[in-house]
Enzyme design. Structure first.
Site, PDB file in Angstrom:
ATOM      1  N   LYS A 342     100.028  14.935   3.720  1.00 32.65           N
ATOM      2  CA  LYS A 342      98.747  14.261   3.919  1.00 32.65           C
ATOM      3  C   LYS A 342      97.589  15.096   3.389  1.00 32.65           C
ATOM      4  O   LYS A 342      96.667  14.574   2.762  1.00 32.65           O
ATOM      5  CB  LYS A 342      98.541  13.947   5.400  1.00 32.65           C
ATOM      6  CG  LYS A 342      97.245  13.171   5.670  1.00 32.65           C
ATOM      7  CD  LYS A 342      97.189  12.604   7.068  1.00 32.65           C
ATOM      8  CE  LYS A 342      97.097  13.660   8.128  1.00 32.65           C
ATOM      9  NZ  LYS A 342      96.784  13.087   9.454  1.00 32.65           N
ATOM     10  N   ARG A 347      93.349  15.564  -0.874  1.00 31.31           N
ATOM     11  CA  ARG A 347      92.698  16.376  -1.897  1.00 31.31           C
ATOM     12  C   ARG A 347      92.933  15.839  -3.300  1.00 31.31           C
ATOM     13  O   ARG A 347      92.080  15.971  -4.181  1.00 31.31           O
ATOM     14  CB  ARG A 347      93.184  17.826  -1.777  1.00 31.31           C
ATOM     15  CG  ARG A 347      92.648  18.541  -0.525  1.00 31.31           C
ATOM     16  CD  ARG A 347      93.470  19.781  -0.206  1.00 31.31           C
ATOM     17  NE  ARG A 347      92.885  20.609   0.860  1.00 31.31           N
ATOM     18  CZ  ARG A 347      93.019  20.362   2.157  1.00 31.31           C
ATOM     19  NH1 ARG A 347      93.707  19.296   2.559  1.00 31.31           N
ATOM     20  NH2 ARG A 347      92.470  21.167   3.054  1.00 31.31           N
ATOM     21  N   GLY A 415      90.280  13.866  10.599  1.00 28.62           N
ATOM     22  CA  GLY A 415      89.348  14.980  10.666  1.00 28.62           C
ATOM     23  C   GLY A 415      89.293  15.741   9.349  1.00 28.62           C
ATOM     24  O   GLY A 415      88.235  16.214   8.933  1.00 28.62           O
ATOM     25  N   ARG A 443      85.519  14.273  18.104  1.00 26.81           N
ATOM     26  CA  ARG A 443      85.868  15.612  17.622  1.00 26.81           C
ATOM     27  C   ARG A 443      84.666  16.344  17.042  1.00 26.81           C
ATOM     28  O   ARG A 443      83.811  15.737  16.392  1.00 26.81           O
ATOM     29  CB  ARG A 443      87.008  15.497  16.602  1.00 26.81           C
ATOM     30  CG  ARG A 443      88.311  15.147  17.299  1.00 26.81           C
ATOM     31  CD  ARG A 443      89.243  14.340  16.463  1.00 26.81           C
ATOM     32  NE  ARG A 443      89.800  15.135  15.377  1.00 26.81           N
ATOM     33  CZ  ARG A 443      90.623  14.620  14.473  1.00 26.81           C
ATOM     34  NH1 ARG A 443      90.960  13.354  14.537  1.00 26.81           N
ATOM     35  NH2 ARG A 443      91.106  15.377  13.513  1.00 26.81           N
ATOM     36  N   SER A 488      90.383  28.177   9.897  1.00 24.74           N
ATOM     37  CA  SER A 488      90.450  26.727   9.742  1.00 24.74           C
ATOM     38  C   SER A 488      90.434  26.382   8.261  1.00 24.74           C
ATOM     39  O   SER A 488      89.454  26.641   7.564  1.00 24.74           O
ATOM     40  CB  SER A 488      89.277  26.040  10.444  1.00 24.74           C
ATOM     41  OG  SER A 488      89.211  24.663  10.084  1.00 24.74           O
ATOM     42  N   ASP A 636      99.378  22.745  13.146  1.00 28.01           N
ATOM     43  CA  ASP A 636      99.617  21.332  13.455  1.00 28.01           C
ATOM     44  C   ASP A 636     101.000  21.092  14.057  1.00 28.01           C
ATOM     45  O   ASP A 636     101.255  20.005  14.592  1.00 28.01           O
ATOM     46  CB  ASP A 636      99.476  20.482  12.187  1.00 28.01           C
ATOM     47  CG  ASP A 636      98.021  20.270  11.802  1.00 28.01           C
ATOM     48  OD1 ASP A 636      97.162  20.280  12.701  1.00 28.01           O
ATOM     49  OD2 ASP A 636      97.743  20.081  10.603  1.00 28.01           O
ATOM     50  N   ARG A 667      95.263  19.691  22.435  1.00 25.45           N
ATOM     51  CA  ARG A 667      96.708  19.542  22.315  1.00 25.45           C
ATOM     52  C   ARG A 667      97.479  20.421  23.289  1.00 25.45           C
ATOM     53  O   ARG A 667      98.561  20.047  23.749  1.00 25.45           O
ATOM     54  CB  ARG A 667      97.146  19.823  20.872  1.00 25.45           C
ATOM     55  CG  ARG A 667      96.882  18.637  19.954  1.00 25.45           C
ATOM     56  CD  ARG A 667      97.394  18.859  18.555  1.00 25.45           C
ATOM     57  NE  ARG A 667      97.246  17.634  17.781  1.00 25.45           N
ATOM     58  CZ  ARG A 667      97.185  17.595  16.458  1.00 25.45           C
ATOM     59  NH1 ARG A 667      97.259  18.721  15.763  1.00 25.45           N
ATOM     60  NH2 ARG A 667      97.059  16.450  15.827  1.00 25.45           N
ATOM     61  N   ARG A 709     100.610  13.379  16.929  1.00 27.93           N
ATOM     62  CA  ARG A 709     101.577  14.478  17.006  1.00 27.93           C
ATOM     63  C   ARG A 709     102.139  14.623  18.428  1.00 27.93           C
ATOM     64  O   ARG A 709     103.295  15.008  18.602  1.00 27.93           O
ATOM     65  CB  ARG A 709     100.946  15.775  16.517  1.00 27.93           C
ATOM     66  CG  ARG A 709     100.522  15.697  15.058  1.00 27.93           C
ATOM     67  CD  ARG A 709     100.227  17.053  14.464  1.00 27.93           C
ATOM     68  NE  ARG A 709      99.619  16.898  13.149  1.00 27.93           N
ATOM     69  CZ  ARG A 709     100.284  16.659  12.026  1.00 27.93           C
ATOM     70  NH1 ARG A 709     101.605  16.534  12.077  1.00 27.93           N
ATOM     71  NH2 ARG A 709      99.652  16.528  10.874  1.00 27.93           N
TER      72      ARG A 709
END
Length: 757
Positions: A342, A347, A415, A443, A488, A636, A667, A709
């Protein structure tokens, strides 16, 4: 007795009871197609004790009784309205004021008054002109249903079934009146929506009034051609379908266009401008413009058709209530390929759109998040063909070729898309707005907005730094050096993309390694990224050159099956063409340290990205202290790694995972809560979790909090559960992993769904 002004509200509300009529006496004024059909539907569904009809043609009212459309035919408006607790005006919109003046003396102060007209501003204006104010018991309405047929003989009690009805109540509308009218329309089989009067008229001008105007005009134009007989004789089905609406009631549409003049003129002007551009393109042989418009229109038609049918990302997933039902046990076997990565799919569209030339992408993930990114660039004037079986062709517009979108760019649940878009759009010459679904709207976006502001961007966010993001165009950016407080990849990528447009050098230093897809792909498009240890830098003012991209299978999607085959007995699974980017293989490294039996086969490099086939077999896992340098490389994948830790022998400790607390959900806490619901105890820490392995996973109900997830991780947990598991709010799985349920079944996971998925 004349109705006082302002109207009295003595509290005579509408009560809805099982098998009881909603209203005592309904008066329908005007027995054409809509009025007659509504009267007939009310009678058919026992929504009122008595339905009285009035029409300016007495013979039509009498015919209404003969056809069982109405119970009683009124010969005067007084006879129709007096004693009615619901009065429905179903007359041409330009006749509304006259009819309101005539019924005013007989309308009870506690009666509900509504209409069925196609414009709402004119109805509200007429009510205020006649009564001096808009009573809280006046609820304007508009059923989105009809036919080219008209008159009482066309009345159809099923006309509104599976259609929408729009109500436009004022802010102070009487709650009981609105509830009763809503229940009445729902009783006819319709779906009721509410919106403001002004918004209704703008929307209907575009979706209904303009198409009717074009149909009337087109048929009138072609009827005047010399070959008119052959034009209509040989017309294809599409022409007949479109021009069917030109057979609608001319008087009614004459009234609608004049009543909604301002909104209709705005949309006509917009359409005329776009039509002139197409004419110019044809005259000049400009095939690129034609292809861009046609492909954008085709994609938009498919996109919004999915959206309205509840299949696409913009649907409010909380309304879909998809539930995973898991049966315990099983083994995992087979040879599969999970969907494309993904992150790289996002991108590839972004950089391909900004490149010079045509970029071809294979393996594109046709999930809702990636499709949202694709649609957003179409909305900014980029021609994109596909996707078709993972193939996309992007006609790049260059670094400065994006066009201002006509409205907000909706990014669904992604996001990644929102944070990367903020960097790309910060230096554009036009204003833009980024929105998302309910989950994305919660978020935080301050961690990209703040450094972008330091570069010179002007960005407004909602309270708490959350979406929507409103980006003001025309602000030059200056390169900065940014020390990221938390690792990040999304923040790093956002700033590097903004740096493409900034004056000077933009550099980002990360406290720990994160995925480097942006850096690799920029290099693939010919834009140099200087990397020095933990710092990546770009110099503004360069260009991107189109290239070919082959998107590998997403290791984050593969992770669910890596854990599944590791924890389920007698498992042997091969995963093909999996992306092995060094910044993404944390899940493999961690599982191997836990004792997983993962074999890496056929390693190769495709398009600058390493890929391999993975064979994974059952293994006895052991708890470990997860190395902190691996945390950013598996950020993730931790939800499903928590399942692996639960099935391992010994203690597993995770530290340094603060980012997990600001994902789609917190999470760490959501996984801890879900495990607790299945009888597994954990200890949550500010930056991680402690899990004592070897605990029994029981059956129970898990709340996913709309986090895909989380949903898929607990689906994997069912392989070692002792009882059935029910997982709520799983609709968002389609945003990142289309086909998950079918692939899970194929490998042996015992999963079924409840609700539309």
């Amino acid at each position: 007795m004349p109705c006082p002004s302002p109207w009295r509200l003595p509290g005579r509300g509408v009560e809805v009871a099982d098998n009881q009529p909603l209203f005592q006496r309904v008066a329908v004024i005007g027995l054409g197609l809509i009025g007659g059909s509504l009267a007939s539907a009310i009678r058919s569904h026992n929504l009122a004790r008595v339905v009285v009809g009035f029409d300016q043609k007495p013979e039509d009212a009498a015919l209404g009784v003969d056809l069982d459309v109405i119970d009683q035919a009124a010969t005067t408006l007084e006879q129709a309205v007096r004693g009615s607790d619901l009065v429905v005006l179903a007359v041409p919109v330009r006749a509304t004021r006259v009819v309101l003046e005539q019924i005013r003396p007989w309308l009870a102060s506690d009666a509900v008054l509504t209409d069925v007209g196609s414009t709402k501003s004119s109805f509200v204006a007429d009510v205020k002109a006649v009564f001096g104010n808009l009573s809280p018991r006046v609820i304007p309405g508009h059923p989105i249903a009809g036919s080219e047929k008209s008159g009482i003989r066309a009345a159809n009690p099923d006309l509104f079934a599976n259609h929408k009805v729009i109500l436009t109540p004022a802010d102070d509308a009487d709650a009981a009146a609105l509830s009763g009218l809503t229940a009445l329309w729902e009783g006819t089989g319709a779906t009721v929506l509410t919106m403001s009067v002004a918004y209704h008229d703008e929307v209907l001008a575009a979706t209904s009034h303009l198409p009717h105007l074009i149909a009337f005009s087109l048929v009138d134009t072609l009827a005047g051609e010399d070959e008119n007989m052959d034009i209509f004789r040989y017309a294809a089905g599409g022409f007949r379908d479109f021009t069917r609406i030109a057979a609608s009631d001319p008087v009614m549409w004459h009234d609608i266009f004049l009543s909604n003049r301002d909104a209709v003129l705005r949309v006509i002007d917009h359409f005329t401008q776009d039509l002139d551009q197409l004419r110019a393109a044809i005259a000049n042989g400009d095939g690129a413009t034609l292809l861009r418009v046609f492909s954008r229109a085709k994609a938009a038609r498919e996109h919004f058709s999915k959206m309205l049918s509840g299949q696409a990302y913009v649907t409010n997933n909380t309304d879909k209530q998809v539930i995973f039902s898991m049966q315990p046990g099983g083994s995992v076997r087979g040879d599969i390929r999970v969907p494309g990565d993904k992150s790289m799919s996002h991108r590839s569209i972004m950089l391909g759109a900004l490149a010079e030339g045509i970029t071809e992408v294979k393996g594109f993930l046709e999930g809702e998040d990636s499709l949202a990114t694709l649609q957003a660039f179409r909305d900014m004037g980029v021609t994109i063909e596909g996707p078709e079986d993972g193939f996309v062709r992007i006609h790049g517009v260059g670094m400065h070729g994006l066009q201002a979108p006509r409205g907000p760019l909706y990014l669904g649940n992604s996001g990644t898309a929102m944070r990367l878009f903020s960097g790309l759009l910060a230096a554009q010459p036009f204003d833009s707005e980024l929105t998302g679904d309910a989950s994305l709207s919660k978020r935080p976006m301050g961690r990209v907005a703040d450094p972008l502001r330091a570069m010179g961007a002007v960005i407004d966010t909602a309270e708490g730094g959350r979406p929507p993001l409103r980006i003001r165009g025309g602000n030059p950016l200056t390169g900065i050096h940014y020390e990221m407080p938390v690792a990040s990849a999304q923040v790093k990528s956002c700033l590097l993309l903004a740096g493409l447009y900034a004056e000077g050098v933009t550099s980002v230093t990360e406290p720990a390694p994160t995925r480097d897809h942006t850096e690799r792909m920029l290099e693939g498009f010919g834009y140099h990224v200087h990397c020095d240890g933990a710092t990546a830098s770009v110099t503004g003012g360069g260009k991107l050159t189109a290239c070919a991209i082959d998107v590998p299978a997403d290791i984050s999607s593969a992770a669910f099956f890596l854990v599944a085959a590791s924890i389920a007995p007698d498992s042997d699974l091969t995963l093909r063409h999996v992306g092995m980017n060094p910044t993404r293989v944390g899940v493999i490294n961690i599982l191997r340290q836990m004792g997983a039996n993962i074999e890496v086969l056929e390693e190769r490099v495709i398009g600058g990205e390493p890929v391999a086939d993975l064979r994974v077999r059952s293994a006895e896992l052991r708890g470990i202290d997860i190395p902190e340098d691996q945390v950013p490389l598996a950020i993730d994948e931790f939800p499903v790694l928590f399942i692996a830790a639960t099935c391992a022998k010994g203690r597993t400790v995770l530290r340094g995972a603060e980012e997990l607390r600001v994902k789609e959900s917190d999470r760490i806490q959501v996984m801890a809560d879900g495990l607790a619901a299945l009888g597994v105890e954990t200890t949550v820490t500010p930056d991680g979790i402690v899990i004592e392995g070897g605990q029994t996973i029981g059956g129970g109900t898990v709340e996913s909090h709309e986090d895909h997830r989380i949903s898929m991780s607990f689906a994997v947990a069912s392989l070692r559960a002792t009882g059935p598991i029910r997982i709520n709010d799983c609709a968002n799985v389609a945003t990142s992993f289309p086909g998950f349920v079918d692939l899970a079944k194929q490998t042996g996971i015992q999963i079924s769904t409840e609700g539309e998925f």
